[in-house]
Design an enzyme around this catalytic site. Structure first.
Site, PDB file in Angstrom:
ATOM      1  CB  VAL A  11      37.186  29.295  41.898  1.00  0.00           C
ATOM      2  CG1 VAL A  11      36.673  29.661  40.825  1.00  0.00           C
ATOM      3  CG2 VAL A  11      38.111  30.579  42.388  1.00  0.00           C
ATOM      4  CB  THR A 121      43.621  33.030  37.266  1.00  0.00           C
ATOM      5  OG1 THR A 121      42.609  33.436  38.287  1.00  0.00           O
ATOM      6  CG2 THR A 121      44.503  34.370  36.719  1.00  0.00           C
ATOM      7  CD  GLU A 149      34.446  34.228  40.706  1.00  0.00           C
ATOM      8  OE1 GLU A 149      33.680  34.060  39.670  1.00  0.00           O
ATOM      9  OE2 GLU A 149      34.190  35.395  41.229  1.00  0.00           O
ATOM     10  CE  LYS A 152      36.236  41.765  48.703  1.00  0.00           C
ATOM     11  NZ  LYS A 152      35.038  41.912  47.675  1.00  0.00           N
ATOM     12  CB  CYS A 261      44.548  35.201  43.693  1.00  0.00           C
ATOM     13  SG  CYS A 261      43.417  34.029  43.674  1.00  0.00           S
ATOM     14  CE  LYS A 322      40.794  37.214  51.314  1.00  0.00           C
ATOM     15  NZ  LYS A 322      40.244  38.079  50.471  1.00  0.00           N
TER      16      LYS A 322
END
Ligand SMILES: NC(=O)c1ccc[n+]([C@@H]2O[C@H](COP(=O)([O-])OP(=O)(O)OC[C@H]3O[C@@H](n4cnc5c(N)ncnc54)[C@H](O)[C@@H]3O)[C@@H](O)[C@H]2O)c1
Length: 442
Positions: A11, A121, A149, A152, A261, A322
């Protein structure tokens, strides 16, 4: 504007580079010296499409710099973004030690009126805790902003440059004005900046991730039922996704959600619900369903090999949680690998980006293949865990020749089951034709 970003992970680095790109003077600070040394030479600690160019260009142009001197970064800032990690604590709550450690430094080193932005977060109430720490030593006025934020991983630069929306929880007109200025270049096409109170902004991030995790777990459970009743989840997904009340995103079944996350944010929100005595029954079930789903690929493989995993050799395509990232935090591949090794199988894996990260975590417990085809040599089965684009249209004949047995467990529904079976593969995927039928047809 002088902006500092504390924490240069996925981030912080994206935020810093993108804010430099729009003309701000940005200092990015981190406690890990090796990371900062690398970044000064444009060597990125993470893989994120488009980020390297951005870092290099803005560093060359003098708008972006990197330091381990947190005090200096704070001293030069009009606006300070806190983007350090908030990993899960033992009880599932977000561990705020890094956020509060930064807060303690801010009070000591600030040199002017400033806005302090929590980008990490964090649970409702954290901005208040940060402010209390800063206040202990602050010699200048300061304002708080919660700016969750939503980027992705894998599309982080694009998401930051063209956000669906920007959420800003502010406690003063000063903060509102400064943050509006910073975000103005990113919302020129009319995508909204949504101002709100700080508690609502903090809650928005958790609610968003909880909703997305819910959609995934829901579809995974529907997929499991589809297998039993003879339905095809891909068609069901299209059938429901075209309803404008539902929409098509985040309806793809798979091997369970992972990443840095969803798992931790779901846990943290559940902990908040416990703390306040307000049950989140749906979210409890979402987490439970995901734990179950992360074991599905192992179960399917075991069934396809008639329970004979001991001594088998299994190829994995995909390690990252991913595609387009090297992030393996909470990756379903890790659950699968643990299960396979415990069952006495050997594992060889390929991933276009995450093999160095996997080696860092698992060392030589598994083998790594230079290409996805190399991974198949002599393997008893292939399991597809991550839907990297390069796995979508492979040479099936080459695959069949390389594999010792033509078994494919596809955790991402990349291929057409009928085609695979007509080519002689034993093929199982998620929520489509059950394995028994596949074996019968092969
Ligand atoms: N990764 C994502 O996709 C994503 C998306 C949205 C929000 N978030 C949230 O953003 C926050 C950061 O996530 P991330 O994925 O970038 O984490 P990360 O682990 O990649 O990066 C965190 C960085 O903070 C640094 N750090 C820790 N303590 C520090 C300190 N006291 N001073 C300076 N630097 C310090 C670490 O060295 C590390 O480089 C988390 O709260 C996360 O939940 C992450």
């Amino acid at each position: 504007m002088n902006i500092s970003v504390i924490g240069t992970g996925y981030v912080g680095l994206v935020v810093g580079a993108c804010l430099a790109e729009t003309g701000n003077d940005v200092v990015c600070a981190d406690v890990v010296a090796s990371k900062i040394e690398g970044l000064k030479k444009n060597i990125l600690p993470i893989y994120e499409p488009g980020l390297e160019d951005l870092v290099e260009r803005n560093q060359d142009d003098g708008r972006l710099s990197f330091t381990t001197d947190i005090a200096a970064a704070i001293a030069s800032a009009d606006v300070l973004f806190i983007a350090v990690g908030t990993p899960p604590d033992e009880d599932g709550s977000a561990d705020l030690q890094h956020v509060l450690a930064v807060a303690r430094e801010v009070g000591k080193h600030m040199t002017r009126e400033m806005v302090i932005v929590t980008k990490s977060t964090v649970p409702v109430g954290t901005a208040g805790k940060v402010a209390a720490e800063v206040r202990k030593d602050a010699k200048h006025p300061f304002h708080m902003c919660s700016n969750p934020e939503f980027l992705k991983e894998g599309a982080a630069v694009d998401d930051f440059m063209k956000p669906d929306r920007v959420v800003l929880g502010v406690d003063s007109e000063f903060a509102r004005r400064m943050m509006s200025e910073i975000y103005a270049p990113f919302v020129r096409t009319g995508n909204p900046i949504i101002f709100m109170d700080i508690a609502s902004a903090e809650m928005t991030k958790y609610a968003a991730n909880a909703m997305l995790a819910t959609r995934i777990s829901f579809m995974n459970e529907i997929a499991n039922l589809c297998e039993r009743v003879g339905a095809n989840v891909d068609l069901v997904r299209k059938g429901i996704g075209s309803d404008t009340r539902i929409g098509p995103s985040f309806l793809f079944p798979g091997p369970g959600y992972g990443g840095s996350c969803f798992p931790k944010d779901v846990k943290a929100l559940l902990k908040t619900s416990q703390d306040y005595g307000v049950p989140l029954n749906v979210l409890n079930a979402v987490e439970e369903a995901n734990e179950h789903q992360k074991r599905r690929l192992f179960e399917k493989l075991e069934a396809a090999l008639n329970g004979k995993l001991r001594g088998s050799h299994i190829a994995l395509w995909g390690l990252a949680f991913k595609p387009n990232t090297d992030d393996m935090r909470e990756a379903p591949a890790l659950t699968l690998i643990d299960g396979l090794l415990a069952a006495g199988a050997t594992v060889v894996a390929h991933d276009p980006a995450a093999m160095p990260e996997c080696r860092r975590r698992l060392g030589d417990r598994i083998r790594y293949a230079d290409t996805n085809y190399d991974a198949l040599d002599g393997a008893d089965a292939l399991v597809i865990v991550t839907d990297w684009n390069e796995y979508r249209h492979p040479d099936f004949n080459r695959m069949k020749q390389a594999l010792r047995r033509p078994v494919i467990i596809d955790g991402r529904n990349l291929y057409n089951p009928d085609r695979l079976r007509s080519l002689g593969f034993v093929y199982d995927s998620i929520g489509r034709m059950p394995l028994a039928e596949s074996v019968a047809k092969a």
